[in-house]
Write an enzyme that holds these catalytic residues in place. Structure first.
Site, PDB file in Angstrom:
ATOM      1  N   HIS A 131       0.871  -1.185   0.000  1.00  0.00           N
ATOM      2  CA  HIS A 131       0.000   0.000   0.000  1.00  0.00           C
ATOM      3  C   HIS A 131       0.909   1.236   0.000  1.00  0.00           C
ATOM      4  O   HIS A 131       2.028   1.180   0.530  1.00  0.00           O
ATOM      5  CB  HIS A 131      -0.845  -0.042   1.276  1.00  0.00           C
ATOM      6  CG  HIS A 131      -1.916   0.984   1.384  1.00  0.00           C
ATOM      7  ND1 HIS A 131      -1.680   2.267   1.788  1.00  0.00           N
ATOM      8  CD2 HIS A 131      -3.256   0.907   1.164  1.00  0.00           C
ATOM      9  CE1 HIS A 131      -2.819   2.945   1.814  1.00  0.00           C
ATOM     10  NE2 HIS A 131      -3.794   2.138   1.439  1.00  0.00           N
ATOM     11  N   ASP A 208       2.978  -4.601   7.989  1.00  0.00           N
ATOM     12  CA  ASP A 208       1.791  -3.763   7.853  1.00  0.00           C
ATOM     13  C   ASP A 208       0.586  -4.704   7.981  1.00  0.00           C
ATOM     14  O   ASP A 208       0.260  -5.451   7.056  1.00  0.00           O
ATOM     15  CB  ASP A 208       1.831  -3.072   6.480  1.00  0.00           C
ATOM     16  CG  ASP A 208       0.519  -2.386   6.127  1.00  0.00           C
ATOM     17  OD1 ASP A 208      -0.463  -2.529   6.888  1.00  0.00           O
ATOM     18  OD2 ASP A 208       0.478  -1.727   5.077  1.00  0.00           O
ATOM     19  N   GLN A 211      -4.620  -5.062   6.762  1.00  0.00           N
ATOM     20  CA  GLN A 211      -5.638  -5.944   6.164  1.00  0.00           C
ATOM     21  C   GLN A 211      -5.636  -7.331   6.801  1.00  0.00           C
ATOM     22  O   GLN A 211      -6.301  -8.247   6.295  1.00  0.00           O
ATOM     23  CB  GLN A 211      -5.399  -6.092   4.657  1.00  0.00           C
ATOM     24  CG  GLN A 211      -5.568  -4.807   3.879  1.00  0.00           C
ATOM     25  CD  GLN A 211      -7.012  -4.306   3.847  1.00  0.00           C
ATOM     26  OE1 GLN A 211      -7.958  -5.050   4.116  1.00  0.00           O
ATOM     27  NE2 GLN A 211      -7.190  -3.042   3.527  1.00  0.00           N
ATOM     28  N   LYS A 234     -10.447  -0.788  10.371  1.00  0.00           N
ATOM     29  CA  LYS A 234     -10.592  -1.974   9.509  1.00  0.00           C
ATOM     30  C   LYS A 234     -10.896  -3.206  10.353  1.00  0.00           C
ATOM     31  O   LYS A 234     -10.958  -4.326   9.859  1.00  0.00           O
ATOM     32  CB  LYS A 234      -9.318  -2.179   8.688  1.00  0.00           C
ATOM     33  CG  LYS A 234      -9.064  -1.029   7.700  1.00  0.00           C
ATOM     34  CD  LYS A 234      -7.850  -1.304   6.858  1.00  0.00           C
ATOM     35  CE  LYS A 234      -7.320  -0.079   6.154  1.00  0.00           C
ATOM     36  NZ  LYS A 234      -8.130   0.396   5.032  1.00  0.00           N
ATOM     37  N   CYS A 372      -4.816   2.487  -3.693  1.00  0.00           N
ATOM     38  CA  CYS A 372      -3.560   2.986  -3.082  1.00  0.00           C
ATOM     39  C   CYS A 372      -2.443   1.963  -3.229  1.00  0.00           C
ATOM     40  O   CYS A 372      -1.612   1.779  -2.314  1.00  0.00           O
ATOM     41  CB  CYS A 372      -3.747   3.339  -1.610  1.00  0.00           C
ATOM     42  SG  CYS A 372      -4.852   4.709  -1.363  1.00  0.00           S
TER      43      CYS A 372
HETATM   44  N1  PLP Z   1      -1.770  -0.715   4.575  1.00  0.00           N
HETATM   45  C1  PLP Z   1      -2.723  -1.420   3.953  1.00  0.00           C
HETATM   46  C2  PLP Z   1      -2.376  -2.792   3.447  1.00  0.00           C
HETATM   47  C3  PLP Z   1      -3.993  -0.895   3.782  1.00  0.00           C
HETATM   48  O1  PLP Z   1      -4.913  -1.597   3.154  1.00  0.00           O
HETATM   49  C4  PLP Z   1      -4.266   0.402   4.280  1.00  0.00           C
HETATM   50  C5  PLP Z   1      -5.584   1.021   4.065  1.00  0.00           C
HETATM   51  O2  PLP Z   1      -6.307   0.705   3.159  1.00  0.00           O
HETATM   52  C6  PLP Z   1      -3.258   1.085   4.945  1.00  0.00           C
HETATM   53  C7  PLP Z   1      -2.024   0.509   5.073  1.00  0.00           C
HETATM   54  C8  PLP Z   1      -3.483   2.461   5.502  1.00  0.00           C
HETATM   55  O3  PLP Z   1      -4.391   2.397   6.562  1.00  0.00           O
HETATM   56  P1  PLP Z   1      -4.922   3.734   7.228  1.00  0.00           P
HETATM   57  O4  PLP Z   1      -5.445   4.584   6.111  1.00  0.00           O
HETATM   58  O5  PLP Z   1      -6.004   3.262   8.150  1.00  0.00           O
HETATM   59  O6  PLP Z   1      -3.785   4.360   7.944  1.00  0.00           O
END
Ligand code: PLP
Length: 419
Positions: A131, A208, A211, A234, A372
């Site tokens: 992401h 990270d 998900q 999430k 993203c």
């Molecule tokens: N990493 C992953 C794999 C994501 O899917 C997302 C959000 O869609 C994020 C990071 C960023 O999360 P946040 O916008 O809640 O900080």
């Protein structure tokens, strides 16, 4: 019992209808079919009520007041930390830093650990399925320090090329930062293996978990990572709150990244000294009600059981994969052997945004675009995908609505082409 019956049984929803009031509201005159859980999940009553109760009964600023209400709010906030510790199986509560979410947690590591430890020539290993939140903070850090990014490629199924990963590791590798689950492809990465390989060259590991946490049990000690980041929203919790797990030996040596109240030990104009972690990384008044809501969300999913949620969503994903693949002109993007809860697809002749809009007319919420994760789209040579992502409250009716919606979109576009 034959296989389809078993599947049907495990696709039964895990929640009570009254748990998620928003799912009862119609959208565009239709039953809401919410399949945008990768973006954010809906909130159970338990979470909504926990935040409401906090403001009605417990609101005060924390860590500062000598009065009863401040102590009480502080207790709730610190109980939230213990709840997150248990949820991730961290060794100690001080390893949990509250952040605004995954993005802020990763930026914290980049700006604190990264600026203090990286220099020109050092390498950070990422993967091609990250992401943007797990790419851009490292690019900013590289621009400042002269460190360089290395990227693990992915195969046509959307799995990491682990041989290429091992080949990238060397004595200059300082950090490996990898998604536990890809938001664009659904791939579940073998983070335990990845961490062990990184450790062998002395690199730290950031996972990270944005998900992952809502879809499978997570044990940071078993994974062997140094950092694990996630967002409450999430995970059926509120927006604007999340956490960073950081292994104590690493965290205690990290300098502050934001200054302000609560993160100091002493302040004078000659210079200031810092509080111990985690307070060192929680400058200013935090999202106290958010922590309470996040803890309620963790209690909610823990009561159902992450193993049960994983099994339910896996059955649903298989059912959806089979049904969507039967449609003519539909192609899945992301067919990894290990997948969680995400179905990304293309439909011949229909742009992902048009697909999303037509489904929206049917009350079906999916996501369309690059999610993203532009490098993933580039890898597959596409502008974007349509993405349905499942949660514990989805069931077969939702999949059937999705399939009917795609058929309708195809009929509209076929009709349009014929005219
Ligand atoms: N990493 C992953 C794999 C994501 O899917 C997302 C959000 O869609 C994020 C990071 C960023 O999360 P946040 O916008 O809640 O900080």
């Amino acid at each position: 019992m034959n296989a389809p019956d078993m599947r049907r049984q495990s696709c039964l929803p895990l929640h009570r209808a009254e748990d998620f009031p928003i799912l009862e509201r119609p959208v565009r005159g239709k039953r809401l079919v919410y399949l945008d859980n990768g973006a954010t999940t809906q909130k159970p009553e338990a979470v909504i009520e926990a935040e409401r109760r906090f403001y009605r009964e417990s609101n005060a600023n924390i860590h500062r007041g000598v009065h009863w209400l401040s102590q009480h709010a502080t207790d709730l906030y610190e109980q939230g930390r213990e709840t997150v510790r248990r949820f991730l199986n961290a060794a100690r509560a001080e390893e949990i830093v509250f952040t605004r979410g995954t993005t802020e947690a990763i930026n914290l590591v980049a700006q604190s650990w990264g600026r203090a430890n990286l220099k020109a020539g050092d390498e950070i290993v990422l993967t091609a399925m990250e992401h943007h939140s797990n790419i851009v903070p490292w690019q900013l850090l590289c621009a400042e320090t002269g460190a360089e990014l290395r990227v693990v490629p992915i195969n046509d199924r959307g799995e990491l090329d682990l041989d290429a990963y091992v080949a990238l590791l060397n004595e200059r590798t300082r950090l490996v930062a990898v998604a536990h689950v890809s938001n664009a492809l659904g791939t579940v990465n073998p983070v335990q293996d990845i961490a062990a390989r990184a450790k062998a060259v002395g690199a730290l590991v950031l996972v990270d978990g944005a998900q992952a946490v809502a879809h499978m049990p997570v044990d940071v000690q078993a994974i062997g990572c140094d950092f694990y980041a996630f967002s409450a929203h999430k995970l059926y919790g509120p927006t604007g709150i999340g956490a960073l797990y950081a292994r104590w030996d690493v965290l205690r040596g990290m300098p502050p990244w934001q200054g302000g109240g609560d993160m100091i030990r002493t302040v004078s104009f000659e210079g200031s000294t810092w509080a111990d972690p985690p307070q060192r990384f929680e400058a200013g008044t935090p999202n106290i009600a958010g922590v309470v809501g996040m803890a309620a969300a963790i209690d909610y999913v823990s009561a159902i059981g992450l193993e049960r949620i994983a099994a339910h969503e896996h059955a649903l994903l298989e059912y959806a994969t089979e049904a969507v693949c039967k449609l003519p002109g539909v192609r899945l993007i992301g067919t990894a052997r290990e997948k969680a809860s995400i179905l990304s697809f293309m439909v011949d002749g229909i742009h992902p945004h048009d697909r999303g809009t037509i489904l929206d007319m049917e009350g079906i919420a999916i996501r369309a675009g690059h999610h993203c994760a532009m490098p993933v789209m580039k890898r597959f040579g596409i502008p974007g995908t349509a993405r349905a992502s499942f949660a514990l409250y989805n069931d077969e009716r939702d999949v059937e609505a999705l399939v009917a919606g795609i058929r309708k979109a195809q009929a509209m576009f076929d009709g349009g082409a014929a005219r």
